[in-house]
Design a protein around this motif. Structure first.
Motif, mmCIF file in Angstrom:
data_model
loop_
_atom_site.group_PDB
_atom_site.id
_atom_site.type_symbol
_atom_site.label_atom_id
_atom_site.label_comp_id
_atom_site.label_asym_id
_atom_site.label_seq_id
_atom_site.Cartn_x
_atom_site.Cartn_y
_atom_site.Cartn_z
ATOM 1 N N THR A 88 9.052 -6.815 2.661
ATOM 2 C CA THR A 88 7.720 -6.332 2.290
ATOM 3 C C THR A 88 7.608 -6.162 0.778
ATOM 4 O O THR A 88 6.627 -6.586 0.161
ATOM 5 N N GLN A 122 7.287 -9.347 -1.454
ATOM 6 C CA GLN A 122 5.993 -10.030 -1.545
ATOM 7 C C GLN A 122 5.270 -9.703 -2.851
ATOM 8 O O GLN A 122 4.429 -10.473 -3.304
ATOM 9 N N ALA A 181 1.646 -1.219 1.357
ATOM 10 C CA ALA A 181 1.823 -2.498 2.045
ATOM 11 C C ALA A 181 2.319 -2.316 3.477
ATOM 12 O O ALA A 181 1.914 -3.029 4.400
ATOM 13 N N ALA A 182 3.226 -1.340 3.690
ATOM 14 C CA ALA A 182 3.865 -1.196 4.998
ATOM 15 C C ALA A 182 3.014 -0.457 6.012
ATOM 16 O O ALA A 182 3.038 -0.756 7.214
#
Length: 474
Positions: free
Chosen positions: A277, A280, A465-466
């Motif tokens: 993650t 990215q 993001a997660a």
């Protein structure tokens, strides 16, 4: 209301969308509902409503409310709170009521926070599960049959159970980050010297720091900004009062192989997913820190040595549980009094006295300090290549209460990934990174000394993001 973040509470109270009194009343209702299940708090502050009313009046009168206006905060019960008992979860301080606030507590209340209660812990902060408490074990809000981590288990559990928005703990070898990982909240250990230790009941002076826990990185940054900075009452603090503003920017991130090698497969899988993650948006690569294998032994040697010295003051005369020494010869009275410590505290005092004794000081204590220097040099070298280092906060999942309590070595091994930051004085934090079934896994991030801003930026990027935030069903 108990689901609101600290930022949402402060904005709502300041803008008079709702009152601090209304919010604190709802929080107290929440505590009454969930405390029988989790046992996160030793003492609930009966004066919280009055403090909330006073804050509401100041806001109506046009006064500045502060960045934490009305926010409910729990405080680990080894941090002094004026007029609210501070027990360290020990019989030795069962009725002790401090005459002053710790610096961090004063700074929180000056920022508008409301102290809602004192959080449970392992006795004198010695433990990794919050099972070694005179007031009974704290239970993990995600599965009340399992440990919440420690020693700041009540700190993390009170946040996860939504009994408060922010909590303060102390971190000597992972004691904020371990329960943050096990309870799926954000927990941060600052650089040694960034936050005052004045008013923190000492365990291991050269290792411990006060740090915040909350449900979001933004709330942790808000709390850290309130408590950080120089304190004339603590000469280990660095100058200045830093502020933290979260940003998203590209960083160099290294996954420490030694941290992940010994982790359970379920944990490793989630951490590698977190690495993907981050990759990215950031420049990511694997890193190595060979001396990690010596960190745990070094940490426990130093921590127990300092504990044996610090706890010598608890003789049941200056303060204690029985102030009637008549009829005792001094040595027998002293021995009997100190026998009231719990088993884990006695184990650490005895071990610490041993490694400091003549003939063993050089064999154990000095070698542990040498390992500490080697770890610091290795980290400094790594931080020339990376802005942030990552790995699992805990190598295992939360385990059932009672599973490891009779095996000290197994208990100590769970700290293998967290002690490095305490030995080196560097900042570290745990961020929720996923679940194995219904059991949380935390991602640990580390940065160079006084680089909390960089570490928080990386944590904020990952959190955004997660999106792993969930609430336990309580």
């Amino acid at each position: 209301m108990h689901r609101l973040t600290a930022l949402q509470v402060a904005q709502g109270v300041t803008n008079r969308e709702f009152s601090a009194e209304e919010y604190i009343h709802r929080i107290l209702e929440r505590i009454e509902k969930v405390e029988p299940k989790v046992n996160a708090l030793i003492t609930v502050n009966k004066g919280a409503i009055e403090h909330a009313r006073a804050l509401d009046k100041r806001i109506r009168d046009g006064e500045q409310a502060g960045p934490l206006a009305g926010v409910a905060v729990s405080i680990k019960d080894n941090i002094s709170t004026k007029g609210i008992r501070t027990t360290c979860a020990s019989r030795m301080l069962d009725s002790y009521v401090p005459p002053y606030d710790a610096t961090v507590v004063k700074r929180l209340t000056d920022a508008g926070a409301i102290i809602i209660g004192k959080a449970n812990l392992d006795e004198f902060a010695m433990g990794s599960t919050t099972e070694f408490s005179r007031h009974g074990p704290t239970r993990n809000p995600w599965d009340i049959s399992r440990v919440p981590g420690g020693s700041s288990g009540g700190t993390a559990a009170s946040v996860a159970a939504m009994e408060c928005a922010i909590s303060l703990g102390s971190d000597t070898g992972g004691s904020v980050r371990c329960p943050a990982s096990f309870c799926s909240v954000v927990g941060l250990k600052p650089t040694y010297g960034l936050v005052s230790r004045c008013g923190l009941v000492s365990y291991a002076n050269s290792l411990e720091q006060v740090g915040p826990a909350a449900r979001t990185v933004s709330d942790v940054a808000l709390a850290l900004g309130a408590i950080a900075g120089h304190d004339d009452n603590d000469h280990t603090t660095a100058p200045g009062r830093p502020e933290f503003k979260l940003e998203k920017k590209k960083l160099r991130i290294g996954l420490v192989g030694e941290f992940i090698q010994g982790a359970d497969p379920e944990v490793s899988k989630i951490i590698y997913g977190a690495y993907d993650t981050l990759a990215q948006e950031h420049e990511c690569a694997e890193a190595s820190m060979p001396s990690v294998q010596y960190a745990l032994a070094s940490y426990y040697t130093i921590a127990m040595a300092e504990a044996s010295s610090n706890l010598a003051r608890y003789d049941n005369v200056r303060y204690g549980y029985d102030m009637s020494p008549e009829g005792y010869e001094w040595n027998s009275y002293f021995a009997k009094s100190r026998g009231s410590f719990g088993e884990e505290v006695k184990r650490r005092i005895i071990t610490g006295s041993y490694v400091l004794s003549s003939g063993y000081y050089g064999k154990y204590y000095l070698k542990a300090q040498q390992v500490r220097s080697i770890l610091r040099k290795e980290l400094k070298s790594l931080f020339k290549q990376f802005d942030v280092l990552i790995g699992p906060t805990m190598p295992i999942l939360p385990f059932p209460i009672g599973e490891k309590i009779d095996d000290p070595l197994k208990m100590y091994l769970v700290d293998v990934d967290t002690v490095v930051a305490n030995l080196t004085g560097t900042p570290a934090m745990s961020v929720p990174s996923g679940f194995a079934g219904n059991l949380p896994v935390g991602l640990q991030l580390m940065a160079d000394e006084f680089c909390e801003q960089v570490m928080l930026d990386a944590a904020y990027s990952f959190e955004s993001a997660a999106k792993v935030q969930r609430s336990p069903d309580l």
